[in-house]
Each structure stands twice: as C-alpha cells, then as structure tokens.
Design an enzyme around this catalytic site. Structure first.
Site, mmCIF file in Angstrom:
data_model
loop_
_atom_site.group_PDB
_atom_site.id
_atom_site.type_symbol
_atom_site.label_atom_id
_atom_site.label_comp_id
_atom_site.label_asym_id
_atom_site.label_seq_id
_atom_site.Cartn_x
_atom_site.Cartn_y
_atom_site.Cartn_z
ATOM 1 C CB CYS A 114 -0.924 -0.025 1.226
ATOM 2 S SG CYS A 114 -2.170 1.264 1.230
ATOM 3 C CB CYS A 115 3.760 2.310 2.108
ATOM 4 S SG CYS A 115 3.096 2.846 3.681
ATOM 5 C CB CYS A 198 -2.504 7.012 5.851
ATOM 6 S SG CYS A 198 -1.625 7.432 4.336
ATOM 7 C CB CYS A 201 -1.268 3.428 8.918
ATOM 8 S SG CYS A 201 -1.970 2.480 7.577
ATOM 9 C CB CYS A 225 5.915 5.229 4.204
ATOM 10 S SG CYS A 225 6.986 6.530 3.586
#
Ligand code: SF4
Length: 238
Positions: A114-115, A198, A201, A225
């Site tokens: 995702c990162c 985010c 998280c 990240c």
C-alpha cells in the site's frame, strides 16, 4: 571545511550541540546544498512538524527553493486542510498523489504494498518530474528504531543526493524551534499525535518511541513507509 564532507560523530553532536548551534548547522547544510544544486534542490514536505521546520529553514536560505508533498486518499481531513493552506501560501510546493486502483483495506493486508503504491510511487514521480538532484528531508536519528543509521548527506540512489539537515535534532528541540519562530503545525498534534501519517495507520500512543503509533498491529509497526529505504530512481512501477 565543507559540511558535505564532514565525518562528525552524529551521536555526539545530538548530545553536545546547543539549540543555536543546531540551527546554524542545519542552515549551513541547506545553504551549501543550494549553492551546489540550485533549482535541483527540492524539499520533501510531509506536513509533519519536522518537515515544516525544514521548510522554514529552507525558506530562510532562499525563498525560491521548491518542494513537493506526497498525499494519499487516506490522509486525515485535518492534514488535507493543512496541506491546502500550505500550497495556497507557497505555490512552489507541488502536490503528488496516486489514484491507482488498489484492493480494499490493502493497508491491513499488505501495508508495505500500500505504501509502495501510494507513497513511494508518487515520490519517484516527483523526483523525476521536478528534475531533483538533491532532495531534502526532515529525518531525525532520534525518532525511532528505523532511523538510527542515516547520514546528513547520503547517496542511496546513484545520481540523487539526499540531505537530512535536521538529523541530529531531538523532538523537544524541534518543538522549541517551531515555538520560537512561530511556525504553524498540523492541528492533529494538539490531539496527542506525535508522528503523523495516513488515518488508518496512525494512532495516539503513550509509548516513549515517537513513531510507535504508526502501523500498530502490523509488521511495519513503528517503521517506515519506504521513501527512505526503497530505490527512488529506476525503482519498480509507480
Ligand atoms: S500509511 Fe497506511 S494507508 Fe497510507 S499508504 Fe501506507 S499503508 Fe497505505
């Protein structure tokens, strides 16, 4: 002597330089880099307290210095509003964001991926499009377990210099700078957050580790990240 070639022991500097000396060292590092790279020097602004301090220092060196912000669809509304204010005030701050389609709740099932897609990809894009030769970050070596082995001047990607001008600053000293120079910060800090990311998280914690509230419950807990650890030139995909 050039600060770019210094072999100083950073752990010693963290403890021995006073506030004024740290300000002078950070300004000198940015000044030297700007003299070397001019428009190729660009500040990465995450909108956290360390970034807004580095941005303030950079503006003291030269008002023309450019910057970029990487945002994601998951940033808290307070951070988005803070970003919009920053961009309105500084049009030389460019915003990068990926709208790529990703699986639902990828931040839970595979936060690294995702990162990679939402943060590392747009960072690569910024560095490429803005023709960055030297990027400037707000990394600090006292910030957490993953941030102890960086240098003030690094070349992790060949041909792309990375400058970490506040590497030797402690959290308390950053707040001291922001208070003394009246630098506005993200309102989320007033709610108790110490490190911002985010929304899914990032949590408020009372842990001693400054980044402990990041990615709680995953293997990435308190970690990174990827923009400081993954290749930014010739990396895979966007
Ligand atoms: S911080 Fe969380 S939501 Fe944001 S890009 Fe990384 S894994 Fe995804």
């Amino acid at each position: 002597m050039s600060l770019f070639e210094n072999k100083d022991d950073l752990k010693v500097l963290v403890e021995t330089l006073n506030f004024k000396e740290k300000v002078e060292r950070s300004l000198a590092l940015i000044k030297e880099a700007f003299e070397l790279y001019g428009d190729g020097l660009v500040v990465a602004n995450s909108l956290g307290k360390d970034s807004v301090m580095v941005w303030d220092l950079a503006k003291k060196v030269n008002k023309q210095i450019r910057g970029f912000i990487v945002t994601t669809r998951f940033k808290p509304k307070e951070t988005i509003a803070f970003m919009q204010e920053a961009v309105a005030r500084y049009p030389e701050l460019k915003v990068y964001k990926s709208d790529i389609v990703i699986p639902d709740k990828l931040y839970e099932t595979d936060p690294d991926r995702c990162c990679d897609l939402l943060k590392v990809g747009p960072t690569r894009q910024a560095i490429n499009e803005m023709k960055v030769k030297c990027w400037v970050t707000g990394l600090r070596c006292t910030e957490g377990r993953t941030r102890t082995d960086f240098k003030e001047v690094e070349e992790r990607d060949k041909g792309l210099l990375k400058l970490n001008p506040i590497l030797i600053w402690k959290e308390r000293e950053v707040w001291q700078y922001l208070a003394l120079y009246g630098v506005k910060v993200n309102p989320l800090y007033a709610q108790g957050y110490r490190s911002l990311g985010c929304a899914p998280c990032t949590k408020i914690t009372s842990d001693e580790n400054e980044r402990a509230g990041r990615w709680i419950g995953t293997s990435k807990c308190g970690g990174e990240c990827g923009i400081h650890t993954r290749p930014l030139i010739n990396g895979e995909g966007i």
